[in-house]
Design an enzyme around this catalytic site. Sequence first.
Site, PDB file in Angstrom:
ATOM      1  N   GLY A 129      26.373  16.849 -82.593  1.00  0.00           N
ATOM      2  CA  GLY A 129      26.380  17.783 -81.467  1.00  0.00           C
ATOM      3  C   GLY A 129      25.102  17.703 -80.650  1.00  0.00           C
ATOM      4  O   GLY A 129      24.677  18.691 -80.043  1.00  0.00           O
ATOM      5  N   ASN A 183      16.747   7.995 -74.438  1.00  0.00           N
ATOM      6  CA  ASN A 183      18.175   8.296 -74.297  1.00  0.00           C
ATOM      7  C   ASN A 183      18.273   9.775 -73.929  1.00  0.00           C
ATOM      8  O   ASN A 183      17.613  10.622 -74.519  1.00  0.00           O
ATOM      9  CB  ASN A 183      18.845   8.004 -75.646  1.00  0.00           C
ATOM     10  CG  ASN A 183      20.332   8.238 -75.657  1.00  0.00           C
ATOM     11  OD1 ASN A 183      20.793   9.369 -75.631  1.00  0.00           O
ATOM     12  ND2 ASN A 183      21.096   7.172 -75.731  1.00  0.00           N
ATOM     13  N   CYS A 221      29.246  12.543 -73.272  1.00  0.00           N
ATOM     14  CA  CYS A 221      29.129  13.966 -73.584  1.00  0.00           C
ATOM     15  C   CYS A 221      29.971  14.763 -72.589  1.00  0.00           C
ATOM     16  O   CYS A 221      30.235  14.302 -71.473  1.00  0.00           O
ATOM     17  CB  CYS A 221      27.680  14.420 -73.583  1.00  0.00           C
ATOM     18  SG  CYS A 221      26.636  13.515 -72.492  1.00  0.00           S
ATOM     19  N   LYS A 247      24.647   3.719 -71.188  1.00  0.00           N
ATOM     20  CA  LYS A 247      25.313   3.431 -72.458  1.00  0.00           C
ATOM     21  C   LYS A 247      26.785   3.788 -72.350  1.00  0.00           C
ATOM     22  O   LYS A 247      27.148   4.956 -72.194  1.00  0.00           O
ATOM     23  CB  LYS A 247      24.656   4.237 -73.572  1.00  0.00           C
ATOM     24  CG  LYS A 247      25.245   3.955 -74.932  1.00  0.00           C
ATOM     25  CD  LYS A 247      24.304   4.440 -75.985  1.00  0.00           C
ATOM     26  CE  LYS A 247      24.834   4.225 -77.364  1.00  0.00           C
ATOM     27  NZ  LYS A 247      23.903   4.752 -78.351  1.00  0.00           N
ATOM     28  N   ILE A 286      28.282  -0.349 -77.828  1.00  0.00           N
ATOM     29  CA  ILE A 286      29.117   0.798 -77.546  1.00  0.00           C
ATOM     30  C   ILE A 286      28.573   2.060 -78.221  1.00  0.00           C
ATOM     31  O   ILE A 286      27.866   1.974 -79.233  1.00  0.00           O
ATOM     32  CB  ILE A 286      30.573   0.573 -78.050  1.00  0.00           C
ATOM     33  CG1 ILE A 286      30.573   0.246 -79.541  1.00  0.00           C
ATOM     34  CG2 ILE A 286      31.258  -0.505 -77.269  1.00  0.00           C
ATOM     35  CD1 ILE A 286      31.968   0.162 -80.169  1.00  0.00           C
ATOM     36  N   GLY A 303      27.949  -1.364 -85.568  1.00  0.00           N
ATOM     37  CA  GLY A 303      28.163  -1.871 -86.922  1.00  0.00           C
ATOM     38  C   GLY A 303      27.310  -3.044 -87.350  1.00  0.00           C
ATOM     39  O   GLY A 303      27.659  -3.745 -88.302  1.00  0.00           O
ATOM     40  N   GLY A 322      22.152   0.813 -85.498  1.00  0.00           N
ATOM     41  CA  GLY A 322      22.360   2.255 -85.646  1.00  0.00           C
ATOM     42  C   GLY A 322      22.566   2.676 -87.085  1.00  0.00           C
ATOM     43  O   GLY A 322      21.609   2.821 -87.863  1.00  0.00           O
TER      44      GLY A 322
HETATM   45  C1  LIG Z   1      24.206  10.229 -86.533  1.00  0.00           C
HETATM   46  C2  LIG Z   1      24.340   9.558 -85.193  1.00  0.00           C
HETATM   47  C3  LIG Z   1      23.759  10.134 -84.073  1.00  0.00           C
HETATM   48  C4  LIG Z   1      23.871   9.522 -82.815  1.00  0.00           C
HETATM   49  N1  LIG Z   1      23.265  10.077 -81.718  1.00  0.00           N
HETATM   50  C5  LIG Z   1      23.341   9.461 -80.510  1.00  0.00           C
HETATM   51  C6  LIG Z   1      22.662   9.995 -79.364  1.00  0.00           C
HETATM   52  O1  LIG Z   1      21.967  11.010 -79.427  1.00  0.00           O
HETATM   53  N2  LIG Z   1      22.806   9.347 -78.174  1.00  0.00           N
HETATM   54  C7  LIG Z   1      23.545   8.190 -78.056  1.00  0.00           C
HETATM   55  O2  LIG Z   1      23.631   7.623 -76.951  1.00  0.00           O
HETATM   56  N3  LIG Z   1      24.161   7.645 -79.136  1.00  0.00           N
HETATM   57  C8  LIG Z   1      24.072   8.243 -80.344  1.00  0.00           C
HETATM   58  N4  LIG Z   1      24.697   7.683 -81.439  1.00  0.00           N
HETATM   59  C9  LIG Z   1      25.447   6.407 -81.281  1.00  0.00           C
HETATM   60  C10 LIG Z   1      24.629   5.197 -81.763  1.00  0.00           C
HETATM   61  O3  LIG Z   1      23.430   5.072 -81.032  1.00  0.00           O
HETATM   62  C11 LIG Z   1      25.457   3.896 -81.659  1.00  0.00           C
HETATM   63  O4  LIG Z   1      25.838   3.710 -80.313  1.00  0.00           O
HETATM   64  C12 LIG Z   1      26.720   3.912 -82.498  1.00  0.00           C
HETATM   65  O5  LIG Z   1      26.500   4.588 -83.719  1.00  0.00           O
HETATM   66  C13 LIG Z   1      27.250   2.507 -82.784  1.00  0.00           C
HETATM   67  O6  LIG Z   1      26.309   1.702 -83.474  1.00  0.00           O
HETATM   68  P1  LIG Z   1      26.257   1.585 -85.091  1.00  0.00           P
HETATM   69  O7  LIG Z   1      27.657   1.287 -85.550  1.00  0.00           O
HETATM   70  O8  LIG Z   1      25.283   0.496 -85.385  1.00  0.00           O
HETATM   71  O9  LIG Z   1      25.793   2.914 -85.603  1.00  0.00           O
HETATM   72  C14 LIG Z   1      24.596   8.289 -82.694  1.00  0.00           C
HETATM   73  C15 LIG Z   1      25.173   7.715 -83.842  1.00  0.00           C
HETATM   74  C16 LIG Z   1      25.052   8.325 -85.079  1.00  0.00           C
HETATM   75  C17 LIG Z   1      25.681   7.659 -86.285  1.00  0.00           C
END
Ligand SMILES: Cc1cc2nc3c(=O)[nH]c(=O)nc-3n(C[C@H](O)[C@H](O)[C@H](O)COP(=O)(O)O)c2cc1C
Length: 303
Positions: free
Chosen positions: A71, A98, A129, A164, A190, A243, A264
Amino acid sequence: MDLRTDIGKILLKNPVMVASGTFGYGVEFEGFFDLGLLGGISVKGLHLNKRQGNAPQRIMETPCGMLNAIGLQGIGIEAFSREKMPVLRKYDVPIIVNFWGTSTEEYEKAVEKLNDVEGIAGLEVNVSCPNIKEGGMTFGTDPKVLSQLIRSIRKKTALPLMVKLSPNVTSVGEMGHIVESEGVDSISLINTFAAMMIDVETRKPVLSNGVGGLSGPGIRPIAVKMVWEVAQRVKIPVIGMGGIMNARDALEFMIAGASAVQIGTANFVNPRISLEVIEGIKDYCLNHEIEDVKSLIGSLKMP
Ligand SMILES: Cc1cc2nc3c(=O)[nH]c(=O)nc-3n(C[C@H](O)[C@H](O)[C@H](O)COP(=O)(O)O)c2cc1C
């Protein structure tokens, strides 16, 4: 061997960045390694004001990743500037902020404040959002809303601007084209996939928010395909994520067309993962006699 790459006006010493929301404000990871070794840091999404986020349960493991509905909890731009930026400025690493809002006006105000914060290398606009004025629909899923938002933000800042993209759209390539036309410097993708888990005993959603965002290795092949699609459509640099768990995963994104990657969910498994990915990319380049990592970008050989 040259590991340097650039994302628009920002030069990175290597292509490995950390993704927003998975690496705090960077400073939380100081004890694990020298942050200056990273290609870049995208900090947790900031709002104009301090935000509480959702109530627990707000994170859940999935068979191949995680589901979250944090959130957008955050300390707000002023506290970030006062408490976190002085620490981050000590490191030789580009800091990407960000940020998000619930209306165009909030995004604009956030940008105006961020313009005055010393040491920011660039901005990353989170468009995944809810737009309160448009009945809660996310900014990043409607082409018109997205282009209007980016136009307004672009007018407000001379800082390098990265958008993004959300994967929850019919044509991510089209969205990439739209934001490029509004003059942004780069595109990252993504963000998470809208997803849901249900507890069959209580018949309630597992997350307090009902729905959340899916991330981690389970989404990677879709993310690679989306990065490839966007890279075909635009001339500006693309930053790929979704991922990434090791160097080979990161290389897939680069070969698909990404100039850099973000890590991430893997940070939750191993806080030093990005260093291992950097080392793995170096080894791959050595083994394949690649002198410049940039030569990998978009080098996909389609059958
Ligand atoms: C716990 C969590 C919090 C995240 N918070 C944000 C955020 O504040 N802003 C944003 O643009 N993306 C946010 N993301 C998305 C990640 O930056 C990323 O785009 C997404 O998780 C895909 O990459 P990954 O599979 O390597 O985690 C968040 C992801 C996770 C898991």
